[in-house]
Design a protein around this motif. Structure first.
Motif, PDB file in Angstrom:
ATOM      1  N   MET A 195       0.838  -1.200   0.000  1.00  0.00           N
ATOM      2  CA  MET A 195       0.000   0.000   0.000  1.00  0.00           C
ATOM      3  C   MET A 195       0.875   1.253   0.000  1.00  0.00           C
ATOM      4  O   MET A 195       1.715   1.426   0.880  1.00  0.00           O
ATOM      5  CB  MET A 195      -0.907   0.005   1.247  1.00  0.00           C
ATOM      6  CG  MET A 195      -1.755   1.271   1.370  1.00  0.00           C
ATOM      7  SD  MET A 195      -2.916   1.217   2.761  1.00  0.00           S
ATOM      8  CE  MET A 195      -1.808   1.255   4.176  1.00  0.00           C
ATOM      9  N   GLN A 196       0.622   2.104  -0.984  1.00  0.00           N
ATOM     10  CA  GLN A 196       1.315   3.400  -1.045  1.00  0.00           C
ATOM     11  C   GLN A 196       0.366   4.482  -0.547  1.00  0.00           C
ATOM     12  O   GLN A 196      -0.783   4.561  -0.996  1.00  0.00           O
ATOM     13  CB  GLN A 196       1.724   3.688  -2.490  1.00  0.00           C
ATOM     14  CG  GLN A 196       2.353   5.055  -2.672  1.00  0.00           C
ATOM     15  CD  GLN A 196       2.758   5.328  -4.116  1.00  0.00           C
ATOM     16  OE1 GLN A 196       2.896   4.415  -4.924  1.00  0.00           O
ATOM     17  NE2 GLN A 196       2.947   6.603  -4.435  1.00  0.00           N
ATOM     18  N   VAL A 197       0.852   5.298   0.399  1.00  0.00           N
ATOM     19  CA  VAL A 197       0.030   6.368   0.966  1.00  0.00           C
ATOM     20  C   VAL A 197       0.772   7.679   0.790  1.00  0.00           C
ATOM     21  O   VAL A 197       1.956   7.779   1.117  1.00  0.00           O
ATOM     22  CB  VAL A 197      -0.236   6.109   2.470  1.00  0.00           C
ATOM     23  CG1 VAL A 197      -1.074   7.220   3.067  1.00  0.00           C
ATOM     24  CG2 VAL A 197      -0.914   4.765   2.682  1.00  0.00           C
ATOM     25  N   ASP A 198       0.086   8.688   0.280  1.00  0.00           N
ATOM     26  CA  ASP A 198       0.704  10.006   0.097  1.00  0.00           C
ATOM     27  C   ASP A 198       0.158  10.964   1.137  1.00  0.00           C
ATOM     28  O   ASP A 198      -1.050  11.209   1.202  1.00  0.00           O
ATOM     29  CB  ASP A 198       0.443  10.507  -1.322  1.00  0.00           C
ATOM     30  CG  ASP A 198       1.051   9.574  -2.361  1.00  0.00           C
ATOM     31  OD1 ASP A 198       2.248   9.252  -2.218  1.00  0.00           O
ATOM     32  OD2 ASP A 198       0.338   9.148  -3.286  1.00  0.00           O
ATOM     33  N   LEU A 199       1.075  11.501   1.961  1.00  0.00           N
ATOM     34  CA  LEU A 199       0.710  12.370   3.082  1.00  0.00           C
ATOM     35  C   LEU A 199       1.242  13.779   2.863  1.00  0.00           C
ATOM     36  O   LEU A 199       2.307  13.954   2.261  1.00  0.00           O
ATOM     37  CB  LEU A 199       1.311  11.805   4.380  1.00  0.00           C
ATOM     38  CG  LEU A 199       0.604  10.579   4.962  1.00  0.00           C
ATOM     39  CD1 LEU A 199       1.565   9.743   5.792  1.00  0.00           C
ATOM     40  CD2 LEU A 199      -0.590  11.023   5.813  1.00  0.00           C
ATOM     41  N   PRO A 200       0.525  14.798   3.375  1.00  0.00           N
ATOM     42  CA  PRO A 200       0.970  16.179   3.145  1.00  0.00           C
ATOM     43  C   PRO A 200       2.307  16.516   3.811  1.00  0.00           C
ATOM     44  O   PRO A 200       3.138  17.191   3.205  1.00  0.00           O
ATOM     45  CB  PRO A 200      -0.166  17.027   3.722  1.00  0.00           C
ATOM     46  CG  PRO A 200      -1.039  16.109   4.501  1.00  0.00           C
ATOM     47  CD  PRO A 200      -0.789  14.729   4.011  1.00  0.00           C
ATOM     48  N   ASP A 201       2.545  16.076   5.040  1.00  0.00           N
ATOM     49  CA  ASP A 201       3.791  16.416   5.749  1.00  0.00           C
ATOM     50  C   ASP A 201       4.860  15.343   5.592  1.00  0.00           C
ATOM     51  O   ASP A 201       6.024  15.642   5.371  1.00  0.00           O
ATOM     52  CB  ASP A 201       3.522  16.614   7.253  1.00  0.00           C
ATOM     53  CG  ASP A 201       2.468  17.671   7.509  1.00  0.00           C
ATOM     54  OD1 ASP A 201       2.431  18.660   6.740  1.00  0.00           O
ATOM     55  OD2 ASP A 201       1.682  17.505   8.459  1.00  0.00           O
ATOM     56  N   SER A 202       4.459  14.105   5.736  1.00  0.00           N
ATOM     57  CA  SER A 202       5.428  12.994   5.766  1.00  0.00           C
ATOM     58  C   SER A 202       5.781  12.475   4.380  1.00  0.00           C
ATOM     59  O   SER A 202       6.674  11.638   4.245  1.00  0.00           O
ATOM     60  CB  SER A 202       4.880  11.845   6.613  1.00  0.00           C
ATOM     61  OG  SER A 202       4.546  12.304   7.912  1.00  0.00           O
ATOM     62  N   GLY A 203       5.099  12.957   3.361  1.00  0.00           N
ATOM     63  CA  GLY A 203       5.386  12.483   2.010  1.00  0.00           C
ATOM     64  C   GLY A 203       4.820  11.087   1.784  1.00  0.00           C
ATOM     65  O   GLY A 203       3.824  10.697   2.384  1.00  0.00           O
ATOM     66  N   THR A 204       5.488  10.332   0.918  1.00  0.00           N
ATOM     67  CA  THR A 204       4.979   9.010   0.557  1.00  0.00           C
ATOM     68  C   THR A 204       5.491   7.954   1.527  1.00  0.00           C
ATOM     69  O   THR A 204       6.663   7.951   1.898  1.00  0.00           O
ATOM     70  CB  THR A 204       5.418   8.665  -0.878  1.00  0.00           C
ATOM     71  OG1 THR A 204       4.847   9.629  -1.767  1.00  0.00           O
ATOM     72  CG2 THR A 204       4.952   7.274  -1.293  1.00  0.00           C
ATOM     73  N   MET A 205       4.571   7.090   1.937  1.00  0.00           N
ATOM     74  CA  MET A 205       4.957   5.916   2.735  1.00  0.00           C
ATOM     75  C   MET A 205       4.483   4.685   1.965  1.00  0.00           C
ATOM     76  O   MET A 205       3.404   4.685   1.375  1.00  0.00           O
ATOM     77  CB  MET A 205       4.289   5.948   4.117  1.00  0.00           C
ATOM     78  CG  MET A 205       4.719   7.142   4.963  1.00  0.00           C
ATOM     79  SD  MET A 205       3.952   7.140   6.615  1.00  0.00           S
ATOM     80  CE  MET A 205       5.023   5.970   7.481  1.00  0.00           C
ATOM     81  N   ILE A 206       5.303   3.642   1.995  1.00  0.00           N
ATOM     82  CA  ILE A 206       4.911   2.377   1.358  1.00  0.00           C
ATOM     83  C   ILE A 206       4.934   1.276   2.404  1.00  0.00           C
ATOM     84  O   ILE A 206       5.971   1.025   3.035  1.00  0.00           O
ATOM     85  CB  ILE A 206       5.846   2.018   0.187  1.00  0.00           C
ATOM     86  CG1 ILE A 206       5.745   3.080  -0.910  1.00  0.00           C
ATOM     87  CG2 ILE A 206       5.489   0.635  -0.384  1.00  0.00           C
ATOM     88  CD1 ILE A 206       6.701   2.878  -2.072  1.00  0.00           C
ATOM     89  N   PHE A 207       3.785   0.675   2.599  1.00  0.00           N
ATOM     90  CA  PHE A 207       3.667  -0.455   3.520  1.00  0.00           C
ATOM     91  C   PHE A 207       3.752  -1.728   2.683  1.00  0.00           C
ATOM     92  O   PHE A 207       2.863  -2.014   1.883  1.00  0.00           O
ATOM     93  CB  PHE A 207       2.350  -0.350   4.296  1.00  0.00           C
ATOM     94  CG  PHE A 207       2.315   0.879   5.156  1.00  0.00           C
ATOM     95  CD1 PHE A 207       2.844   0.849   6.437  1.00  0.00           C
ATOM     96  CD2 PHE A 207       1.821   2.091   4.665  1.00  0.00           C
ATOM     97  CE1 PHE A 207       2.867   1.990   7.226  1.00  0.00           C
ATOM     98  CE2 PHE A 207       1.839   3.237   5.444  1.00  0.00           C
ATOM     99  CZ  PHE A 207       2.358   3.188   6.733  1.00  0.00           C
ATOM    100  N   THR A 208       4.839  -2.468   2.883  1.00  0.00           N
ATOM    101  CA  THR A 208       5.141  -3.569   1.959  1.00  0.00           C
ATOM    102  C   THR A 208       4.450  -4.868   2.333  1.00  0.00           C
ATOM    103  O   THR A 208       4.405  -5.784   1.510  1.00  0.00           O
ATOM    104  CB  THR A 208       6.649  -3.872   1.932  1.00  0.00           C
ATOM    105  OG1 THR A 208       7.038  -4.420   3.204  1.00  0.00           O
ATOM    106  CG2 THR A 208       7.460  -2.619   1.644  1.00  0.00           C
ATOM    107  N   SER A 209       3.949  -4.957   3.565  1.00  0.00           N
ATOM    108  CA  SER A 209       3.488  -6.258   4.061  1.00  0.00           C
ATOM    109  C   SER A 209       4.572  -7.296   3.749  1.00  0.00           C
ATOM    110  O   SER A 209       5.766  -6.989   3.808  1.00  0.00           O
ATOM    111  CB  SER A 209       2.127  -6.619   3.474  1.00  0.00           C
ATOM    112  OG  SER A 209       1.689  -7.858   4.021  1.00  0.00           O
TER     113      SER A 209
END
Ligand SMILES: [Zn+2]
Length: 270
Positions: free
Chosen positions: A192-206
């Protein structure tokens, strides 16, 4: 660019297991001749879920292991290899959601990265809620398609009787939340790729990437891989996205990384 409001990484204690399950690596999980008779190391295999809050609804990513793991896993024998024995009462998923003040009925989507016993273990909690259950089409077809109670780490007790909405291809599921096809570990394993305003992109790879050492480079496989060629391709696909987006990677079961993250119920990413 559409973004998400808040991401909470929910730590749910740890299983313990022989490191070889997670990392087939000479010198780490495979002994050389100087340690012929030493046992392979047993390590913590932490488990986490993720709550993603968006303007268009709340997503729970994965559901960790169940409270009744020892009985439920009995037919599979998995309880002997992956005991969920480093967890306190306040670390089970239901306790964590209580601590966060999140009711089951507030969750709009429960997305399962894949349907293994340590990710779908609490899916049944959402059976009579408003939450829609989501997984990859190939994962559902496999998980419901085999005969008998279990196949490897897929255990029907975890998900039978539940209706799944499925996705296929890389999918922007909600604004700022993209589900990425990363097969290899299982036929329909997603990240899951999540785009956040402050933290930028996070990728949860499981379990497409168990831990930092699996990611490398070079990528290092685990004992449980359905398709090795797809595993390597998925890791490199994630690496390409990380390089393009400067993403923070959050691995599936990394005992060192989990303690360095901002963790719920106190911490979160915005
Ligand atoms: Zn898995």
């Amino acid at each position: 660019m559409a973004t998400v409001n808040k991401v909470s990484v929910i730590p749910c204690g740890a299983m313990t297991a022989d490191l070889t399950w997670l990392l087939i690596k000479p010198g780490r999980s495979i002994n050389d001749r100087t340690s012929k008779n030493s046992p392979a190391p047993w390590v913590d295999v932490p488990s986490h879920c993720v709550l993603v809050e968006t303007d268009e609804g709340k997503i729970l990513w994965d559901t960790s292991c169940p409270r009744d793991w020892e009985e439920r896993w009995q037919p599979t024998g998995l309880q002997e290899f992956f005991p969920y024995d480093k967890v306190s009462d306040d670390e089970y998923l239901d306790s964590r959601l209580n601590q966060m003040g999140v009711g089951l009925d507030e969750i709009d989507y429960v997305i399962l990265s894949h349907l293994h016993f340590d990710h779908a273990g609490n899916a049944q909690m959402f059976k009579n809620t408003n939450a829609k259950l989501v997984c990859h089409e190939k994962e559902r077809d496999f998980a419901f398609g085999f005969g008998g109670l279990f196949n490897g780490a897929h255990l029907k007790t975890d998900y039978e009787g539940l209706d799944f909405q499925t996705v296929s291809g890389d999918t922007e599921f909600l604004p700022g939340v993209t589900l990425l096809e990363t097969p290899g570990h299982t036929v329909g394993c997603m990240s899951m790729q999540v785009d956040l305003p402050d933290s930028g992109t996070m990728i949860f790879t499981s379990d497409a990437v168990y831990m930092g050492e699996s990611y490398g480079p070079p990528a290092t496989p685990a004992a449980i891989v359905n398709n090795l060629e797809q595993f390597y391709a998925s890791v490199e696909k994630l690496r390409d996205i990380q390089e393009r987006t400067d993403a923070t990677m959050v691995f599936g079961h990394d005992a060192e990384q989990i303690h360095k993250l901002r963790l719920a119920p106190e911490g979160s990413y915005t």
